[in-house]
Design a protein around this motif. Structure first.
Motif, PDB file in Angstrom:
ATOM      1  N   GLU B 128      17.426 -29.033  40.111  1.00  0.00           N
ATOM      2  CA  GLU B 128      16.055 -28.546  40.036  1.00  0.00           C
ATOM      3  C   GLU B 128      15.144 -29.658  39.542  1.00  0.00           C
ATOM      4  O   GLU B 128      15.511 -30.457  38.685  1.00  0.00           O
ATOM      5  CB  GLU B 128      16.000 -27.364  39.074  1.00  0.00           C
ATOM      6  CG  GLU B 128      14.689 -26.645  39.101  1.00  0.00           C
ATOM      7  CD  GLU B 128      14.601 -25.631  37.979  1.00  0.00           C
ATOM      8  OE1 GLU B 128      15.631 -25.366  37.359  1.00  0.00           O
ATOM      9  OE2 GLU B 128      13.493 -25.120  37.742  1.00  0.00           O
ATOM     10  N   ASN B 129      13.950 -29.699  40.089  1.00  0.00           N
ATOM     11  CA  ASN B 129      12.986 -30.722  39.696  1.00  0.00           C
ATOM     12  C   ASN B 129      12.196 -30.199  38.501  1.00  0.00           C
ATOM     13  O   ASN B 129      11.268 -29.414  38.651  1.00  0.00           O
ATOM     14  CB  ASN B 129      12.065 -31.043  40.872  1.00  0.00           C
ATOM     15  CG  ASN B 129      11.090 -32.131  40.523  1.00  0.00           C
ATOM     16  OD1 ASN B 129      11.375 -32.947  39.649  1.00  0.00           O
ATOM     17  ND2 ASN B 129       9.954 -32.144  41.185  1.00  0.00           N
ATOM     18  N   THR B 130      12.596 -30.585  37.302  1.00  0.00           N
ATOM     19  CA  THR B 130      11.921 -30.072  36.113  1.00  0.00           C
ATOM     20  C   THR B 130      10.930 -31.099  35.602  1.00  0.00           C
ATOM     21  O   THR B 130      11.225 -32.283  35.547  1.00  0.00           O
ATOM     22  CB  THR B 130      12.931 -29.764  35.005  1.00  0.00           C
ATOM     23  OG1 THR B 130      13.770 -30.903  34.844  1.00  0.00           O
ATOM     24  CG2 THR B 130      13.750 -28.559  35.328  1.00  0.00           C
ATOM     25  N   ILE B 131       9.766 -30.620  35.206  1.00  0.00           N
ATOM     26  CA  ILE B 131       8.768 -31.487  34.584  1.00  0.00           C
ATOM     27  C   ILE B 131       8.411 -30.867  33.244  1.00  0.00           C
ATOM     28  O   ILE B 131       7.913 -29.742  33.190  1.00  0.00           O
ATOM     29  CB  ILE B 131       7.516 -31.617  35.472  1.00  0.00           C
ATOM     30  CG1 ILE B 131       7.896 -32.260  36.807  1.00  0.00           C
ATOM     31  CG2 ILE B 131       6.465 -32.467  34.780  1.00  0.00           C
ATOM     32  CD1 ILE B 131       6.769 -32.350  37.774  1.00  0.00           C
ATOM     33  N   PRO B 132       8.685 -31.535  32.138  1.00  0.00           N
ATOM     34  CA  PRO B 132       8.344 -30.968  30.830  1.00  0.00           C
ATOM     35  C   PRO B 132       6.852 -30.721  30.716  1.00  0.00           C
ATOM     36  O   PRO B 132       6.038 -31.447  31.305  1.00  0.00           O
ATOM     37  CB  PRO B 132       8.805 -32.052  29.850  1.00  0.00           C
ATOM     38  CG  PRO B 132       9.778 -32.874  30.606  1.00  0.00           C
ATOM     39  CD  PRO B 132       9.373 -32.823  32.023  1.00  0.00           C
ATOM     40  N   THR B 133       6.489 -29.685  29.955  1.00  0.00           N
ATOM     41  CA  THR B 133       5.076 -29.286  29.927  1.00  0.00           C
ATOM     42  C   THR B 133       4.192 -30.312  29.236  1.00  0.00           C
ATOM     43  O   THR B 133       3.028 -30.435  29.570  1.00  0.00           O
ATOM     44  CB  THR B 133       4.931 -27.949  29.192  1.00  0.00           C
ATOM     45  OG1 THR B 133       5.745 -27.993  28.035  1.00  0.00           O
ATOM     46  CG2 THR B 133       5.311 -26.805  30.074  1.00  0.00           C
ATOM     47  N   ILE B 141       5.426 -39.004  36.850  1.00  0.00           N
ATOM     48  CA  ILE B 141       6.039 -39.014  38.175  1.00  0.00           C
ATOM     49  C   ILE B 141       5.868 -40.367  38.853  1.00  0.00           C
ATOM     50  O   ILE B 141       6.797 -40.901  39.436  1.00  0.00           O
ATOM     51  CB  ILE B 141       5.440 -37.884  39.041  1.00  0.00           C
ATOM     52  CG1 ILE B 141       5.813 -36.545  38.412  1.00  0.00           C
ATOM     53  CG2 ILE B 141       5.960 -37.950  40.447  1.00  0.00           C
ATOM     54  CD1 ILE B 141       5.059 -35.403  38.987  1.00  0.00           C
ATOM     55  N   TRP B 142       4.673 -40.926  38.698  1.00  0.00           N
ATOM     56  CA  TRP B 142       4.422 -42.183  39.411  1.00  0.00           C
ATOM     57  C   TRP B 142       5.270 -43.321  38.884  1.00  0.00           C
ATOM     58  O   TRP B 142       5.625 -44.231  39.623  1.00  0.00           O
ATOM     59  CB  TRP B 142       2.943 -42.550  39.330  1.00  0.00           C
ATOM     60  CG  TRP B 142       2.214 -41.987  40.494  1.00  0.00           C
ATOM     61  CD1 TRP B 142       1.431 -40.890  40.512  1.00  0.00           C
ATOM     62  CD2 TRP B 142       2.247 -42.486  41.842  1.00  0.00           C
ATOM     63  NE1 TRP B 142       0.972 -40.653  41.773  1.00  0.00           N
ATOM     64  CE2 TRP B 142       1.460 -41.624  42.604  1.00  0.00           C
ATOM     65  CE3 TRP B 142       2.873 -43.554  42.461  1.00  0.00           C
ATOM     66  CZ2 TRP B 142       1.269 -41.814  43.962  1.00  0.00           C
ATOM     67  CZ3 TRP B 142       2.687 -43.744  43.816  1.00  0.00           C
ATOM     68  CH2 TRP B 142       1.898 -42.877  44.550  1.00  0.00           C
ATOM     69  N   CYS B 143       5.598 -43.283  37.580  1.00  0.00           N
ATOM     70  CA  CYS B 143       6.410 -44.360  37.032  1.00  0.00           C
ATOM     71  C   CYS B 143       7.761 -44.431  37.725  1.00  0.00           C
ATOM     72  O   CYS B 143       8.260 -45.516  38.012  1.00  0.00           O
ATOM     73  CB  CYS B 143       6.605 -44.165  35.537  1.00  0.00           C
ATOM     74  SG  CYS B 143       5.260 -44.843  34.612  1.00  0.00           S
ATOM     75  N   VAL B 144       8.349 -43.260  38.020  1.00  0.00           N
ATOM     76  CA  VAL B 144       9.642 -43.269  38.722  1.00  0.00           C
ATOM     77  C   VAL B 144       9.477 -43.939  40.072  1.00  0.00           C
ATOM     78  O   VAL B 144      10.223 -44.854  40.437  1.00  0.00           O
ATOM     79  CB  VAL B 144      10.164 -41.834  38.917  1.00  0.00           C
ATOM     80  CG1 VAL B 144      11.518 -41.856  39.548  1.00  0.00           C
ATOM     81  CG2 VAL B 144      10.210 -41.112  37.612  1.00  0.00           C
ATOM     82  N   LEU B 186       6.344 -50.953  33.457  1.00  0.00           N
ATOM     83  CA  LEU B 186       6.346 -49.555  33.871  1.00  0.00           C
ATOM     84  C   LEU B 186       7.213 -48.715  32.946  1.00  0.00           C
ATOM     85  O   LEU B 186       6.910 -47.558  32.687  1.00  0.00           O
ATOM     86  CB  LEU B 186       6.839 -49.457  35.311  1.00  0.00           C
ATOM     87  CG  LEU B 186       5.855 -50.086  36.282  1.00  0.00           C
ATOM     88  CD1 LEU B 186       6.508 -50.291  37.620  1.00  0.00           C
ATOM     89  CD2 LEU B 186       4.638 -49.214  36.410  1.00  0.00           C
ATOM     90  N   ILE B 187       8.276 -49.328  32.433  1.00  0.00           N
ATOM     91  CA  ILE B 187       9.120 -48.602  31.486  1.00  0.00           C
ATOM     92  C   ILE B 187       8.314 -48.278  30.230  1.00  0.00           C
ATOM     93  O   ILE B 187       8.360 -47.174  29.700  1.00  0.00           O
ATOM     94  CB  ILE B 187      10.372 -49.422  31.151  1.00  0.00           C
ATOM     95  CG1 ILE B 187      11.277 -49.506  32.368  1.00  0.00           C
ATOM     96  CG2 ILE B 187      11.122 -48.807  29.988  1.00  0.00           C
ATOM     97  CD1 ILE B 187      12.476 -50.381  32.185  1.00  0.00           C
ATOM     98  N   LEU B 188       7.534 -49.250  29.783  1.00  0.00           N
ATOM     99  CA  LEU B 188       6.689 -49.034  28.609  1.00  0.00           C
ATOM    100  C   LEU B 188       5.711 -47.893  28.870  1.00  0.00           C
ATOM    101  O   LEU B 188       5.573 -46.970  28.062  1.00  0.00           O
ATOM    102  CB  LEU B 188       5.954 -50.335  28.289  1.00  0.00           C
ATOM    103  CG  LEU B 188       4.956 -50.318  27.145  1.00  0.00           C
ATOM    104  CD1 LEU B 188       5.650 -49.986  25.861  1.00  0.00           C
ATOM    105  CD2 LEU B 188       4.273 -51.663  27.036  1.00  0.00           C
ATOM    106  N   VAL B 189       5.061 -47.945  30.040  1.00  0.00           N
ATOM    107  CA  VAL B 189       4.086 -46.906  30.376  1.00  0.00           C
ATOM    108  C   VAL B 189       4.766 -45.544  30.463  1.00  0.00           C
ATOM    109  O   VAL B 189       4.281 -44.547  29.926  1.00  0.00           O
ATOM    110  CB  VAL B 189       3.398 -47.262  31.708  1.00  0.00           C
ATOM    111  CG1 VAL B 189       2.534 -46.109  32.162  1.00  0.00           C
ATOM    112  CG2 VAL B 189       2.585 -48.513  31.554  1.00  0.00           C
ATOM    113  N   SER B 190       5.922 -45.517  31.106  1.00  0.00           N
ATOM    114  CA  SER B 190       6.600 -44.236  31.289  1.00  0.00           C
ATOM    115  C   SER B 190       7.098 -43.689  29.952  1.00  0.00           C
ATOM    116  O   SER B 190       7.039 -42.489  29.705  1.00  0.00           O
ATOM    117  CB  SER B 190       7.728 -44.417  32.299  1.00  0.00           C
ATOM    118  OG  SER B 190       8.935 -44.028  31.754  1.00  0.00           O
TER     119      SER B 190
END
Lengths: 383, 393
Positions: B128-133, B141-144, B186-190
């Motif tokens: 399942e595609n879960t996104i924490p609230t 999402i964009w970082c991935v 990007l890791i830092l941003v994510s």
């Protein structure tokens, strides 16, 4: 162009005004470092730990209360469940307590067999600790090698009493059964093999400067701090306190076997690690001697005596050197066949209270590596 | 151009005679893509032409420009597929070799355990595609996508041979390194976007890690290009083929670069950004299911890129002593295989490091980076300058 550049002076002023907050990170109850269910709240300033607070009790199941409703022999399997890694020592401790309350002396053979079983238990418990140290420092090889070695000692448990971990082996007045055929041959082979294999693991850890630098000079405890917080066991001996119940207050026949108690004065995480590794070698020595003694007593020597089911009224207090420290049982009996009160002093419950002492001043990366030296076991902590 | 039968289509025409081909030299994956589209597109054009003779679609499909366009699309697919399969092979190899090191068997499902990688891929895909609230959704999402996209881009830009490349710039090495070094940002941003303390610490550590290994790594890359006199990957490799593999004169640099490459790929002992012992999963803590699977894919792609860079800079790339780049047997895929085997050899050593070492601490890696790697890189540079100056190379 000039608008976008902030003067350096202004930045410096802002830096002084800037209120850098400390951050509480809650590690646990489900966290890779907490081997079991417990929580460590750490306060971080950047990466440096400034405060820590252990929270235990998730696994409380009323062990002490439950024993009050059971007859004495029926508590033995429950004592196994106090700590699955040190089940033999806890059962041993419980049986010793009741024997002391009854005022009986058990046969020589049973004493030596208990020593063998205890030391096998100590080695497999220490191996599991070493495995956990490996994962906490980020290396899986140590983990799997230790677990492989541990299997041989679990096999010895099977050979001795048929069970791997919750052994249910000591009895009030002796042990459940005599050593099985060829047990002495198997145990000597296993111990000889293990001493070589342990050197492999030691080479992997001590020859690696990364491993050593992760432990050396970290979280130094002094003798006074150890005494104040009540730390016992290998962690205490790594901090320079020369005390081992097996030698200083011998129970069963530990005064008749020859062994050394390793003590290091550095007091850092590395010396606590070295103590446990050295203890495994000493346990091998003890096993060799005790097996010889069992053999010398002959096949037909008694290993168990009959005991009355009712314990006379009074209080009894016994302590024993657990793999993790000093475990203690305090029995209040009222003359019936059930204990009126049975109090367990778990070494980890006290040792874990030193979490703040050990982790303050280290970095968050060191928290698992340092607290691995406590060798957490939640079954006995929360009881 | 009018073709009267399918036979005429599948008869091979000279690739370089097409004036719109974007490559100066022969490119194998483009050739494969071009030929594939010649067959596919030609088949479509011929069939449509059978029904409506002389229709404009058929004529458009067989146009030289359209051939190049669809050839390029297939070229990209082929390049990515090869990079992806290499990544899977590396993953499988890591599991098996680590298993052997640790006295266990590793994965055992199908084809000596290779199918486990495929199975794991499907498993993460089905989750399942879960996104924490509480996360910052867009960044989260964009970082991935960006991390995986960048990793794929870099992995595809590593040339496998003189004929298997995407770009053949004179600054090819610099471009690859530039894209390679983007991921820690990007890791830092994510890590920040996830609104989680573990992720935040992990992201900060990624930045901390980067400032410690990036400088010595770039110094060594500069040293190599100084040695070869070019930033072009082909030039560096043919220079080594002519003289000596760089690992011999630059053995110090090779060791330092290997360590930096391990850090670049964020593997043990330098995986402090995702130190699972203290930070659960570091900056990946809040990612689950396919997002996590993609991040792992990106990790292994970057691992292969690290090995590829080591092979290019120190192990003579796709050349071998005595046979060179094997261009006399151009019909055999020797250079590609040589390059991949060298890649796998380097990765084998990475696995051994992972099995034998523990994770270093953040302050330790800064110490190692600036007090050990940096002086060694400079010493390496001085040796190369002396060698160049003394006329050895």
């Amino acid at each position: 162009m000039t608008d976008s550049i902030v003067p350096i002076k202004e930045i410096e002023e802002n830096m002084e005004k800037m209120d850098t907050d400390k951050m509480w990170v809650i590690m646990g109850p489900q966290h890779p470092f907490s081997h079991g269910l417990w929580t460590l709240k750490v306060q971080l300033d950047g990466e440096i730990v400034t405060d820590a607070e252990p929270i235990v009790g998730y696994l409380h199941r009323g062990w002490e209360k439950e024993t009050e409703n059971r007859e004495y022999p029926k508590i033995i399997p429950m004592a196994d469940r106090l700590c699955y890694a040190a089940s033999m020592t806890y059962t041993h401790l419980y049986c010793m307590t009741v024997e002391k309350a009854l005022g009986i002396d058990i046969p020589e053979k049973a004493k030596y067999i208990r020593i063998v079983a205890d030391e096998v238990c100590r080695i497999q418990s220490h191996l599991m600790w070493l495995a956990a140290v490996g994962t906490d420092l980020g290396n899986l090889t140590v983990f799997l090698w230790c677990m492989r070695e541990r299997e041989y000692f679990l096999d010895l448990n099977v050979k001795l009493c048929g069970a791997r971990m919750t052994t249910n082996y000591p009895r009030i007045g002796g042990v459940r059964n005599d050593t099985t055929d060829l047990f002495d041959r198997d145990i000597l082979r296993t111990v000889d093999r293990f001493e070589k294999a342990l050197w492999d693991i030691i080479y992997l850890i001590d020859d690696s400067s990364i491993f050593v630098s992760r432990m050396k000079g970290i979280s130094i405890l002094t003798r006074e701090q150890v005494a104040n917080v009540g730390l016992t066991g290998p962690a205490m001996r790594g901090c320079g306190v020369d005390f081992d119940i097996r030698r200083d207050d011998p129970y069963d026949n530990y005064d008749k076997v020859d062994f050394e108690v390793p003590v290091l004065t550095a007091g850092d995480s590395y010396s606590r690690y070295m103590i446990r590794v050295e203890e495994m070698f000493q346990s091998c020595d003890i096993i060799r001697q005790a097996v010889q003694k069992v053999k010398a007593l002959g096949k037909n020597a008694p290993y168990r005596i009959k005991t009355p089911s009712k314990v006379p009224a009074g209080t009894t207090f016994t302590r024993l050197e657990d793999p993790r420290g000093e475990s203690l049982m305090y029995l209040v009996s009222d003359g019936t066949d059930r204990p009126w009160r049975l109090k367990v002093r778990s070494p980890i419950f006290v040792n874990v209270s030193s979490a703040k002492l050990q982790s303050v001043g280290t970095r968050i990366a060191d928290v698992p590596a340092v607290l691995a030296q406590i060798d957490m076991c939640l079954g006995e902590t929360d009881r | 151009m009018q073709y009267s039968s399918i036979h005429e289509w599948i008869t091979f025409t000279d690739l370089m005679s097409n004036p719109y081909v974007p490559f100066d030299t022969y490119n194998l994956p483009f050739d494969i893509g071009y030929r594939l589209w010649e067959i596919l597109g030609g088949l479509i054009a011929w069939l449509v032409n059978l029904i409506w003779p002389g229709n404009p679609i058929s004529i458009w499909l067989v146009d030289e420009q359209v051939l190049v366009l669809f050839g390029l699309i297939l070229f990209m697919v082929i390049i990515f597929l090869v990079a992806f399969v290499v990544c899977l092979l590396v993953l499988w190899m890591e599991r098996k070799v680590m298993g052997r090191m640790m006295d266990r068997r590793g994965t055992m499902i199908g084809l000596k355990g290779f199918m486990q990688c495929v199975g794991d891929g499907f498993k993460t895909f089905m989750k399942e595609n879960t996104i924490p609230t509480k996360v910052d959704k867009m960044t989260y999402i964009w970082c991935v996508s960006l991390i995986v996209g960048l990793s794929c881009l870099v992995a595809c830009m590593i040339p496998l041979s003189y004929r298997w490349y995407v770009v053949d710039y004179d600054s090819g090495l610099l471009i690859i390194m530039a894209f390679f070094a983007l991921a820690p940002f990007l890791i830092l941003v994510s890590g920040w976007a996830q609104n989680n303390k573990y992720s935040l610490i992990g992201g900060m550590r990624a930045a901390e890690l980067m400032i410690s290994y990036e400088v010595p790594m770039l110094i060594i890359i500069a040293t190599v290009s100084l040695m070869a006199g070019s930033f072009n990957i082909g030039d560096i490799i043919y220079f080594q083929n002519e003289h000596l593999w760089n690992i011999v004169p630059m053995c110090i640099g090779a060791v330092v670069f290997f360590a930096c490459a391990v850090a670049e790929a964020e593997r043990v002992p330098f995986d402090i950004a995702e130190a699972e012992a203290e930070l659960v999963e570091g900056w990946q803590t809040e990612y689950a299911g396919m997002k996590w699977g993609l991040i792992m894919l990106g990790d292994y792609l970057r691992g292969t890129v690290s090995c590829g860079m080591f092979t290019i800079l120190f192990l003579g790339g796709w050349t071998l002593p005595f046979i060179g780049d094997a261009s006399q047997w151009a019909y055999l895929p020797i250079p590609e295989l040589v390059f991949l085997l060298k890649n796998f050899l380097v990765f084998f050593f990475m696995i051994l490091t992972r099995c034998a070492l523990a994770r270093v601490r953040t302050d330790q890696i800064l110490n190692i980076g600036w007090k050990v790697f940096m002086p060694l890189a400079v010493v390496n540079l001085m040796i190369v300058v002396l060698l160049k100056d003394g006329g050895v190379f």
